[in-house]
Write a protein that holds these residues in place. Structure first.
Motif, PDB file in Angstrom:
ATOM      1  N   GLY A 295       0.469  -1.310   0.148  1.00 42.64           N
ATOM      2  CA  GLY A 295      -0.122   0.081   0.239  1.00 42.64           C
ATOM      3  C   GLY A 295       0.763   1.399   0.054  1.00 42.64           C
ATOM      4  N   HIS A 296       2.494   1.050   0.278  1.00 37.84           N
ATOM      5  CA  HIS A 296       2.793   2.101   0.394  1.00 37.84           C
ATOM      6  C   HIS A 296       3.815   1.899  -1.080  1.00 37.84           C
ATOM      7  CE1 HIS A 296       2.766   3.708   4.376  1.00 37.84           C
ATOM      8  NE2 HIS A 296       1.391   2.543   4.451  1.00 37.84           N
ATOM      9  N   PHE A 297       3.816   3.420  -2.105  1.00 39.59           N
ATOM     10  CA  PHE A 297       4.536   2.844  -3.654  1.00 39.59           C
ATOM     11  C   PHE A 297       4.722   4.836  -4.227  1.00 39.59           C
ATOM     12  CE2 PHE A 297       0.010   2.179  -4.087  1.00 39.59           C
ATOM     13  CZ  PHE A 297       0.078   3.490  -5.326  1.00 39.59           C
ATOM     14  N   THR A 298       5.708   3.871  -4.343  1.00 35.68           N
ATOM     15  CA  THR A 298       6.128   5.374  -5.741  1.00 35.68           C
ATOM     16  C   THR A 298       4.955   5.191  -7.306  1.00 35.68           C
ATOM     17  OG1 THR A 298       7.705   6.046  -4.395  1.00 35.68           O
ATOM     18  CG2 THR A 298       7.916   7.305  -6.135  1.00 35.68           C
ATOM     19  N   LEU A 299       4.366   6.626  -7.160  1.00 35.53           N
ATOM     20  CA  LEU A 299       4.492   6.729  -8.818  1.00 35.53           C
ATOM     21  C   LEU A 299       4.782   7.673  -9.208  1.00 35.53           C
ATOM     22  CD1 LEU A 299       1.772   6.926 -11.327  1.00 35.53           C
ATOM     23  CD2 LEU A 299       0.612   8.711  -9.936  1.00 35.53           C
ATOM     24  N   LYS A 300       5.855   7.616 -10.969  1.00 34.41           N
ATOM     25  CA  LYS A 300       6.466   8.680 -11.220  1.00 34.41           C
ATOM     26  C   LYS A 300       6.178   8.538 -12.425  1.00 34.41           C
ATOM     27  CE  LYS A 300      11.591   8.861 -12.806  1.00 34.41           C
ATOM     28  NZ  LYS A 300      13.148   7.997 -13.001  1.00 34.41           N
ATOM     29  N   THR A 301       6.117   9.723 -13.122  1.00 29.33           N
ATOM     30  CA  THR A 301       5.552  10.315 -13.977  1.00 29.33           C
ATOM     31  C   THR A 301       6.222  11.814 -14.440  1.00 29.33           C
ATOM     32  OG1 THR A 301       3.873  11.909 -15.109  1.00 29.33           O
ATOM     33  CG2 THR A 301       3.793  11.952 -13.058  1.00 29.33           C
ATOM     34  N   ASN A 302       6.540  11.486 -15.612  1.00 27.58           N
ATOM     35  CA  ASN A 302       7.344  13.044 -16.549  1.00 27.58           C
ATOM     36  C   ASN A 302       6.551  15.012 -16.477  1.00 27.58           C
ATOM     37  OD1 ASN A 302       9.824  11.787 -16.095  1.00 27.58           O
ATOM     38  ND2 ASN A 302       9.605  10.730 -18.057  1.00 27.58           N
ATOM     39  N   VAL A 303       5.102  13.973 -17.251  1.00 23.01           N
ATOM     40  CA  VAL A 303       4.459  15.674 -17.297  1.00 23.01           C
ATOM     41  C   VAL A 303       3.573  15.566 -15.818  1.00 23.01           C
ATOM     42  CG1 VAL A 303       4.331  14.723 -19.033  1.00 23.01           C
ATOM     43  CG2 VAL A 303       2.575  13.520 -18.199  1.00 23.01           C
ATOM     44  N   GLU A 304       2.745  16.865 -16.064  1.00 22.20           N
ATOM     45  CA  GLU A 304       1.653  17.597 -15.135  1.00 22.20           C
ATOM     46  C   GLU A 304       1.149  16.586 -14.972  1.00 22.20           C
ATOM     47  OE1 GLU A 304      -0.505  21.268 -14.496  1.00 22.20           O
ATOM     48  OE2 GLU A 304      -0.060  20.811 -16.129  1.00 22.20           O
ATOM     49  N   LEU A 305       0.152  16.655 -13.699  1.00 21.44           N
ATOM     50  CA  LEU A 305      -0.699  15.359 -12.823  1.00 21.44           C
ATOM     51  C   LEU A 305      -1.805  16.481 -12.205  1.00 21.44           C
ATOM     52  CD1 LEU A 305      -1.769  12.451 -12.791  1.00 21.44           C
ATOM     53  CD2 LEU A 305      -0.065  12.596 -11.237  1.00 21.44           C
ATOM     54  N   THR A 306      -2.256  16.459 -12.567  1.00 18.06           N
ATOM     55  CA  THR A 306      -3.902  16.534 -11.917  1.00 18.06           C
ATOM     56  C   THR A 306      -4.310  16.591 -10.935  1.00 18.06           C
ATOM     57  OG1 THR A 306      -5.443  16.887 -13.807  1.00 18.06           O
ATOM     58  CG2 THR A 306      -3.788  19.036 -13.846  1.00 18.06           C
TER      59      THR A 306
END
Length: 253
Positions: free
Chosen positions: A188-199
């Protein structure tokens, strides 16, 4: 000379990344959208198609207003997806060759989201061909049932329409689709990685029930998420910004 070298390097880098082009989200009608991405590296087209989950809907490819349903390529969703072709005012005939692959089929809050994939070009004369170099726009016809039904029938005059959109170059590394989740599975503890804007990030159960909205710091491209107190199982993350939406599956042990 130095400036020219830098410019050439920039152009080489850009051309190396620009191996796809996309329409972005095309709004067709309530609960119906389409988004096409042509990938020159894989020679595949990805179509993200949404429609109402309680009735059939259809999307015609490469056909413009006034075509009269006499010919053309069409995808129809009843209880599953089928690759078909128009035959006048009759129900579209099913192609002998089913060339689209359903990558995912998710229902959330009455909206079905299909991620579909096909080769850009093939030998099926009923399919609308999408050669990467020359495909710069697409004409679409859409229709859906006027009532709750998965039986293909007349849609009625107000439940159809037409749209045209253009393709623009994209960088696959800078789309929501390229976002990654790790570790997965997790506790339940994780990382979300993204290179673009997230709203927005919303969490849904595997059956499509809304669980919660996830608050996060939008200034970081690596978002630490802690989901405590959830039952073990499969969940769906809905990622959104002003121009894109993507789904990521997570498993909680």
């Amino acid at each position: 000379m130095k400036k020219i070298t830098i410019l050439l390097l920039t152009l080489v880098c850009f051309s190396g990344f620009s191996q796809s082009k996309s329409t972005g989200i095309i709004n067709l009608t309530s609960n119906m959208t389409a988004s096409f991405t042509l990938n020159n590296s894989t020679s595949k087209v990805t179509l993200i198609l949404t429609g109402p989950s309680d009735r059939w809907f259809a999307l015609g490819l490469g056909v413009a207003s006034g075509f009269g349903m006499t010919s053309g390529d069409v995808l129809v969703y009843t209880t599953s997806l089928s690759d078909r072709n128009y035959v006048g005012t009759f129900a579209p005939a099913t192609d002998a060759s089913q060339d689209w692959t359903t990558v995912s089929d998710n229902v959330v809050l009455g909206v079905r989201t299909l991620t579909l994939e096909r080769s850009l070009t093939n030998s099926d004369s009923n399919d609308f061909q999408l050669p990467y170099a020359s495909t710069n726009s697409i004409n679409l016809a859409w229709a859906k049932s006027g009532s709750v039904s998965t039986t293909l029938a007349n849609h009625g005059g107000s439940n159809r329409g037409f749209a045209t959109d253009t393709f623009t170059l994209t960088n696959n590394e800078f789309t929501l689709e390229s976002a990654s989740v790790f570790p997965n599975p997790s506790n339940g503890h994780f990382t979300l990685k993204t290179n673009v804007e997230l709203t927005n990030i919303n969490l849904y159960s595997q059956t499509g029930a809304f669980v919660k909205e996830i608050k996060f710091n939008s200034d970081s491209n690596e978002i630490e998420i802690a989901l405590d107190g959830l039952s073990s199982g499969v969940y769906l993350l809905e990622l959104k910004n002003d121009s894109e939406k993507s789904w990521k599956q997570i498993i909680i042990n």
